[in-house]
Each structure stands twice: as structure tokens, then as C-alpha cells.
Scaffold this motif. Structure first.
Motif, PDB file in Angstrom:
ATOM      1  N   PRO A   1       0.809  -1.246  -0.197  1.00 20.58           N
ATOM      2  CA  PRO A   1      -0.095   0.051  -0.053  1.00 20.58           C
ATOM      3  C   PRO A   1       1.129   1.340  -0.037  1.00 20.58           C
ATOM      4  O   PRO A   1       2.072   1.236   0.429  1.00 20.58           O
ATOM      5  CB  PRO A   1      -0.770  -0.178   1.357  1.00 20.58           C
ATOM      6  N   THR A   2       0.150   2.299  -0.456  1.00 25.19           N
ATOM      7  CA  THR A   2       0.961   3.541  -0.293  1.00 25.19           C
ATOM      8  C   THR A   2       1.151   4.424   1.029  1.00 25.19           C
ATOM      9  O   THR A   2       2.011   4.830   1.162  1.00 25.19           O
ATOM     10  CB  THR A   2       0.223   4.422  -1.271  1.00 25.19           C
ATOM     11  N   LEU A   3       0.488   4.131   1.725  1.00 22.89           N
ATOM     12  CA  LEU A   3       0.166   4.410   2.950  1.00 22.89           C
ATOM     13  C   LEU A   3       0.807   3.537   4.331  1.00 22.89           C
ATOM     14  O   LEU A   3       0.747   2.409   3.941  1.00 22.89           O
ATOM     15  CB  LEU A   3      -1.213   4.667   3.459  1.00 22.89           C
ATOM     16  N   GLU A   4       1.822   3.802   4.957  1.00 18.95           N
ATOM     17  CA  GLU A   4       2.098   3.069   6.161  1.00 18.95           C
ATOM     18  C   GLU A   4       2.061   3.673   7.427  1.00 18.95           C
ATOM     19  O   GLU A   4       2.197   5.058   7.447  1.00 18.95           O
ATOM     20  CB  GLU A   4       3.421   2.571   5.780  1.00 18.95           C
ATOM     21  N   TYR A   5       2.433   2.852   8.315  1.00 19.10           N
ATOM     22  CA  TYR A   5       2.606   3.707   9.875  1.00 19.10           C
ATOM     23  C   TYR A   5       3.661   4.409   9.765  1.00 19.10           C
ATOM     24  O   TYR A   5       4.638   3.604   9.333  1.00 19.10           O
ATOM     25  CB  TYR A   5       2.424   2.769  10.952  1.00 19.10           C
ATOM     26  N   SER A   6       4.281   5.505  10.138  1.00 26.05           N
ATOM     27  CA  SER A   6       5.194   6.283  10.029  1.00 26.05           C
ATOM     28  C   SER A   6       6.273   5.774  10.945  1.00 26.05           C
ATOM     29  O   SER A   6       7.464   5.986  10.408  1.00 26.05           O
ATOM     30  CB  SER A   6       5.022   7.782  10.883  1.00 26.05           C
ATOM     31  N   GLU A   7       6.031   4.789  11.866  1.00 29.87           N
ATOM     32  CA  GLU A   7       7.002   4.319  12.553  1.00 29.87           C
ATOM     33  C   GLU A   7       7.807   3.390  11.607  1.00 29.87           C
ATOM     34  O   GLU A   7       8.889   3.184  11.954  1.00 29.87           O
ATOM     35  CB  GLU A   7       6.449   3.354  13.717  1.00 29.87           C
ATOM     36  N   LEU A   8       7.499   2.862  10.545  1.00 25.71           N
ATOM     37  CA  LEU A   8       8.177   1.980   9.782  1.00 25.71           C
ATOM     38  C   LEU A   8       9.436   2.642   9.222  1.00 25.71           C
ATOM     39  O   LEU A   8      10.436   2.013   9.267  1.00 25.71           O
ATOM     40  CB  LEU A   8       7.349   1.530   8.914  1.00 25.71           C
ATOM     41  N   PHE A   9       9.196   3.860   8.823  1.00 24.72           N
ATOM     42  CA  PHE A   9      10.175   4.594   8.066  1.00 24.72           C
ATOM     43  C   PHE A   9      11.327   5.325   9.188  1.00 24.72           C
ATOM     44  O   PHE A   9      12.346   5.175   8.953  1.00 24.72           O
ATOM     45  CB  PHE A   9       9.741   5.527   7.171  1.00 24.72           C
TER      46      PHE A   9
ATOM     47  N   ARG B   1      12.090   3.593  11.886  1.00 21.36           N
ATOM     48  CA  ARG B   1      12.742   2.455  12.379  1.00 21.36           C
ATOM     49  C   ARG B   1      13.613   1.938  11.186  1.00 21.36           C
ATOM     50  O   ARG B   1      14.870   1.570  11.447  1.00 21.36           O
ATOM     51  CB  ARG B   1      11.925   1.474  12.782  1.00 21.36           C
ATOM     52  N   SER B   2      13.379   2.014   9.970  1.00 21.44           N
ATOM     53  CA  SER B   2      14.136   1.374   8.744  1.00 21.44           C
ATOM     54  C   SER B   2      14.716   2.541   8.143  1.00 21.44           C
ATOM     55  O   SER B   2      16.106   2.457   8.033  1.00 21.44           O
ATOM     56  CB  SER B   2      13.161   0.881   7.962  1.00 21.44           C
TER      57      SER B   2
ATOM     58  N   ILE C   1      15.611  -5.893   8.639  1.00 22.43           N
ATOM     59  CA  ILE C   1      14.363  -6.906   9.041  1.00 22.43           C
ATOM     60  C   ILE C   1      14.022  -6.769  10.616  1.00 22.43           C
ATOM     61  O   ILE C   1      13.339  -6.688  10.895  1.00 22.43           O
ATOM     62  CB  ILE C   1      14.311  -8.198   8.348  1.00 22.43           C
ATOM     63  N   GLU C   2      15.293  -6.782  11.148  1.00 18.98           N
ATOM     64  CA  GLU C   2      15.609  -6.829  12.576  1.00 18.98           C
ATOM     65  C   GLU C   2      15.231  -5.504  13.017  1.00 18.98           C
ATOM     66  O   GLU C   2      14.355  -5.445  14.024  1.00 18.98           O
ATOM     67  CB  GLU C   2      17.021  -7.112  13.283  1.00 18.98           C
ATOM     68  N   GLU C   3      15.603  -4.378  12.298  1.00 17.13           N
ATOM     69  CA  GLU C   3      15.052  -3.145  12.920  1.00 17.13           C
ATOM     70  C   GLU C   3      13.638  -2.918  12.918  1.00 17.13           C
ATOM     71  O   GLU C   3      13.131  -2.332  13.663  1.00 17.13           O
ATOM     72  CB  GLU C   3      15.738  -2.096  11.671  1.00 17.13           C
ATOM     73  N   ILE C   4      13.084  -3.588  11.874  1.00 15.22           N
ATOM     74  CA  ILE C   4      11.677  -3.539  12.073  1.00 15.22           C
ATOM     75  C   ILE C   4      10.806  -4.451  12.865  1.00 15.22           C
ATOM     76  O   ILE C   4       9.666  -4.578  12.825  1.00 15.22           O
ATOM     77  CB  ILE C   4      10.850  -3.030  10.607  1.00 15.22           C
ATOM     78  N   GLY C   5      11.622  -5.377  13.566  1.00 16.29           N
ATOM     79  CA  GLY C   5      10.893  -6.408  14.510  1.00 16.29           C
ATOM     80  C   GLY C   5      10.829  -7.598  13.989  1.00 16.29           C
ATOM     81  O   GLY C   5      10.403  -8.714  14.855  1.00 16.29           O
ATOM     82  N   GLY C   6      11.597  -8.174  12.897  1.00 20.27           N
ATOM     83  CA  GLY C   6      11.858  -9.381  12.383  1.00 20.27           C
ATOM     84  C   GLY C   6      12.855 -10.350  13.178  1.00 20.27           C
ATOM     85  O   GLY C   6      13.728  -9.607  13.781  1.00 20.27           O
ATOM     86  N   ARG C   7      13.075 -11.570  12.579  1.00 20.71           N
ATOM     87  CA  ARG C   7      14.420 -12.246  12.699  1.00 20.71           C
ATOM     88  C   ARG C   7      15.484 -11.783  12.090  1.00 20.71           C
ATOM     89  O   ARG C   7      15.114 -11.006  10.866  1.00 20.71           O
ATOM     90  CB  ARG C   7      13.911 -13.540  12.608  1.00 20.71           C
ATOM     91  N   HIS C   8      16.672 -11.982  12.286  1.00 20.21           N
ATOM     92  CA  HIS C   8      17.670 -11.562  11.555  1.00 20.21           C
ATOM     93  C   HIS C   8      17.608 -12.134  10.022  1.00 20.21           C
ATOM     94  O   HIS C   8      17.448 -13.388   9.710  1.00 20.21           O
ATOM     95  CB  HIS C   8      19.166 -12.091  12.137  1.00 20.21           C
TER      96      HIS C   8
END
Ligand SMILES: [Zn+2]
Ligand SMILES: [Zn+2]
Length: 429
Positions: A41-49, A51-52, A288-295
Motif C-alpha cells: 500500500p502507498t500508506l504505512e505507519y510512520s514508525e516503519l520509516f 525505524r528503517s 528486517i531486525e530493525e522493524i521487528g523481524g528475525r535476522h
């Protein structure tokens, strides 16, 4: 009059034709390497950017279209798409898919920047991402794909620039070394770099306001890589040499985004002025780790469509290439015949416009000329009865009667001989 929003534009006319043809080259190339499309989607939660992309980047600090929605959540029109792909990877458990996971995307992104020629606030990006595989073979393969795209679009003097910016083990040490070396020059730095000196001194290396002399005097990151990063970088260079991809190492290449690790690269071409980057990318093993996933290791590149369109457009006007446009004029009550003739021609790849007003042939021909048609097919009552049409070459002002079923071939033959003649008359470069 209501106009487009500042920094946004309509894509129409020749531009959209070029856009779609460039898009086809990009899609076909990505698919041939096993990439599958994803449309986030074009719109994401601001936190995503935050953190990434990273807090200390121009994008997050100054350029994001961020607002609070009616539910009180902070949302952002994406400034780039890698973060969205990474979010999708975690959200939909792509780690269960066979690795490497290869995805490509194309879509609009938004950055609140000062509008200038070729730079818009809404712009289109195409990119590829390879996830869950750290093999240096993939770094070389992704760079090869980027280079191949440049070749397919006939970009001039293509060259790849690469660098390694290390990992969490070796980069912190280099940052300290760099800070030490920069200390005596602190007062000379621009205001942004004075801040970067504390937050992310690597970014000073790609600041356009700092002198080449200063940059050349600084320690090189490739001299401070850990064994793993050094071995990785050497392999990437070995593969690139073996693949026949011309490249050079550039120690000032650090890319703007915080999430890159190890390999970073750019493909440059002289088509956009002196050695301008057409695309850039790199490896991002911690994203991916930065946004809460596994390494999960990852790498990719992105291309701005607007720049590619500019380049392809300038090539086109140089070649003076034209597509054959066929116009159909017809007698009273022969709409069905006109439509069916157009349908046959279209299925052979011609662009066809059928006159919609009818009336005197002279008027229909005038409209054909106005449209810039290369051929006009005239279907009169007599011809219709005989199963023929009149084929007018609008450039040469000649007319021949041809059988209905031979029309497509007749047009193809004339346009082929014209294009052939043009080629042989063209001066050699
Ligand atoms: Zn390292
Ligand atoms: Zn600076």
C-alpha cells in the motif's frame, strides 16, 4: 483554475508511452531473474520509516508526508518502498518461502523536496529485493541485473561503482577513526555535516558541499573491514569481473539510507550529464531486525522512473523514431467494415484511429492529416463491393488499391522500406 498539487504532475502523451515501454523492460528483466511482483500500500505507519530509513536522514527529518489520520494514528505516504517490502516479509512470514525470496515492485513514492527539473514530490520507483540469503553471488547477480537494464535501455557509457560500508562489527570502529580524522576540519564542515559528525560521520563522505581534497585525505572504510566483510567484498568483485560487468570501487559511496551494510553500489551513465547515477542499491542485513523481524539478510536496488523516461525520451528524439499510425476513412453506412479493418490492423500491431464523424472523404482525409497519420485507408462503396480498399501513403502522397486481405502486409512493406531507407541515409557516428 484548479492545478496539480505543487511537485506533482500528470503523465500523458509521449511520456506515458515511454513510461509503459520502460516499465515493460524492467518487469521482463526482473521476471527473467525469478523475481515476483509485490504491490504494497502507498500508506504505512510512520514508525516503519523512522525505524528503517533512520531518524538521522534527510528523508525522515525533512521530506516525509506524515499526518495524523482521523483515528489519531501517525501515517506516512511512503518515501521509498524497501521498508514496505521488509514489513510485508515479516507480516506475511515470507521466511517460510524457499530462499532467496526475490521480489520486485513499481509504484509511486512521495518526498517533500524542493521541486526541480526531473525531480517531483510524487515520483515512481521500480526496485528489486532479494531476502533471506547472504551469498555474495547474489550481490553480483543483482548488480548484473541493474547493469543489464541499463544496457537494454541503451544508456550510454554505463559503469558500476561499488563500495563496502562494513557491518555492525567493523563500522563502529571506522566511524571513530573517521571522526578522529575529521576533528581538525570540523569548523570547515557545512552545518548538516557538523551534525553528522556526531550522528553519522559516514554521511559526510557523500555530502556534495565538502571538497574532494578533504574526502581524499580521509581514511578509507575498505581498509577497516572485518574479515567477513572483506571476504564478502572480494568475492563480489571477483564475480563481477567474471560476469564482465565494468565496475570501479569508490570509497565515498555510502548511500543516503542508514540501513545499508556491506555492498553498496550505483550504476552511472553519461546520459544524465557527467557520470550521473541512474540507480542505486545495496545490502541491508539488519533492516528486517530493525522493524521487528528475525535476522534476515537482504539486498536490492531502486530506480526512479522519471530519470529513465528523460533519458529514453532524449534518445528517441535523437533517433526521430515514429510509430506507424493508420487512419480509416469510410463511406456512408460502412462503419462495420471500418471497425473490422481496424481490428485486423490493430491485431498486427498497428495503431489505428477510425474516423468518427464520416461525411465527405476530403474532410476525413483532412482530419487524418491533422492527426499526423502515416497511412489512410479509404473504404468507399465501390471498393467495399470489390473487396478492396484504397491505401494512401500520407508522406509520399501516393494511392494504391489493395485487396482487403493483403492490406496489413502492404502497409508493413511500405513502412519497412521507409525505415530501412532512413537507416541507410543516416550519418555514421
Ligand atoms: Zn564487518
Ligand atoms: Zn557537508
Amino acid at each position: 483554475m484548479i492545478k496539480t498539487v505543487k511537485g506533482c504532475k500528470d503523465i500523458y502523451g509521449e511520456d506515458i508511452e515511454i513510461f509503459r515501454s520502460v516499465e515493460k523492460v524492467l518487469r521482463d528483466s526482473a521476471r527473467s531473474y525469478g523475481f515476483k511482483e509485490i504491490v504494497p500500500p502507498t500508506l504505512e505507519y510512520s514508525e516503519l520509516f523512522q525505524r528503517s530509513v533512520g531518524e538521522d536522514t534527510d528523508i525522515v527529518e525533512k521530506e516525509m508526508y506524515t499526518f495524523t489520520d482521523k483515528g489519531g494514528r501517525s501515517v506516512t505516504l511512503r518515501p521509498e518502498m524497501t521498508a514496505s517490502v521488509a514489513r510485508a516479509y515479516v507480516e506475511h512470514h515470507f521466511e517460510t518461502l524457499p530462499s532467496p525470496v526475490k521480489l520486485f515492485y513499481i509504484g509511486p513514492c512521495f518526498r517533500y523536496e524542493k521541486p526541480q527539473k526531473g525531480r517531483y514530490r510524487e515520483f515512481y520507483q521500480f526496485g528489486v529485493e532479494v531476502l533471506n540469503d547472504e551469498s555474495p553471488y547474489l550481490d553480483a547477480e543483482v548488480i548484473a541485473l541493474a547493469y543489464e537494464i541499463g544496457e537494454k535501455l541503451h544508456l550510454k557509457d554505463l559503469k558500476v561503482k561499488i563500495n563496502s560500508i562494513g557491518c555492525k562489527k567493523c563500522r563502529p570502529h571506522y566511524k571513530e577513526v573517521l571522526r578522529e580524522a575529521l576533528k581538525p576540519h570540523y569548523e570547515e564542515l557545512c552545518d548538516d555535516c557538523k551534525r553528522r559528525f556526531y550522528t553519522n560521520p559516514l554521511r559526510i563522505l557523500d555530502c556534495k558541499r565538502e571538497s574532494k581534497a578533504l574526502k581524499d585525505s580521509l581514511p578509507k572504510i575498505t581498509d577497516y573491514l572485518c574479515d567477513e566483510c572483506r571476504a564478502h567484498f572480494e568475492k563480489v568483485q571477483k564475480y563481477l569481473s567474471e560476469f564482465g560487468i565494468p565496475f570501479e570501487t569508490d570509497n565515498t559511496l555510502v548511500r543516503g539510507l542508514d540501513y545499508y551494510t556491506k555492498t553498496v553500489f550505483e550504476v552511472v551513465s553519461n546520459d544524465l550529464g557527467a557520470q550521473n547515477a541512474v540507480l542505486g542499491g545495496g545490502r541491508y542485513d539488519y533492516l528486517i531486525e530493525e522493524i521487528g523481524g528475525r535476522h534476515t539478510p537482504g539486498l536490492g536496488f531502486a530506480i526512479g522512473m522519471e530519470r529513465l523516461i528523460e533519458v529514453v525520451k532524449s534518445q528517441k528524439s535523437a533517433q526521430n523514431e515514429k510509430e506507424e499510425l493508420v487512419y480509416i476513412a469510410y463511406g456512408k453506412g460502412l462503419e462495420k467494415e471500418a471497425y473490422l479493418t481496424a481490428k485486423r490492423l490493430r491485431s498486427s500491431g498497428f495503431t489505428v484511429i477510425v474516423d468518427s464523424k464520416g461525411g465527405a472523404f476530403g474532410k476525413q482525409l483532412a482530419r487524418s492529416r491533422k492527426r499526423g497519420a502515416h497511412f489512410t485507408v479509404v473504404i468507399g462503396e465501390d471498393e467495399f463491393k470489390k473487396g478492396t480498399v484504397q491505401l494512401k501513403d500520407m508522406e509520399k502522397q501516393t494511392q494504391t488499391e489493395v485487396k482487403k486481405e493483403e492490406l496489413t502486409e502492404a502497409i508493413a512493406q511500405i513502412s519497412e522500406s521507409k525505415n530501412g531507407a532512413k537507416e541507410s541515409n543516416a550519418p555514421r557516428k
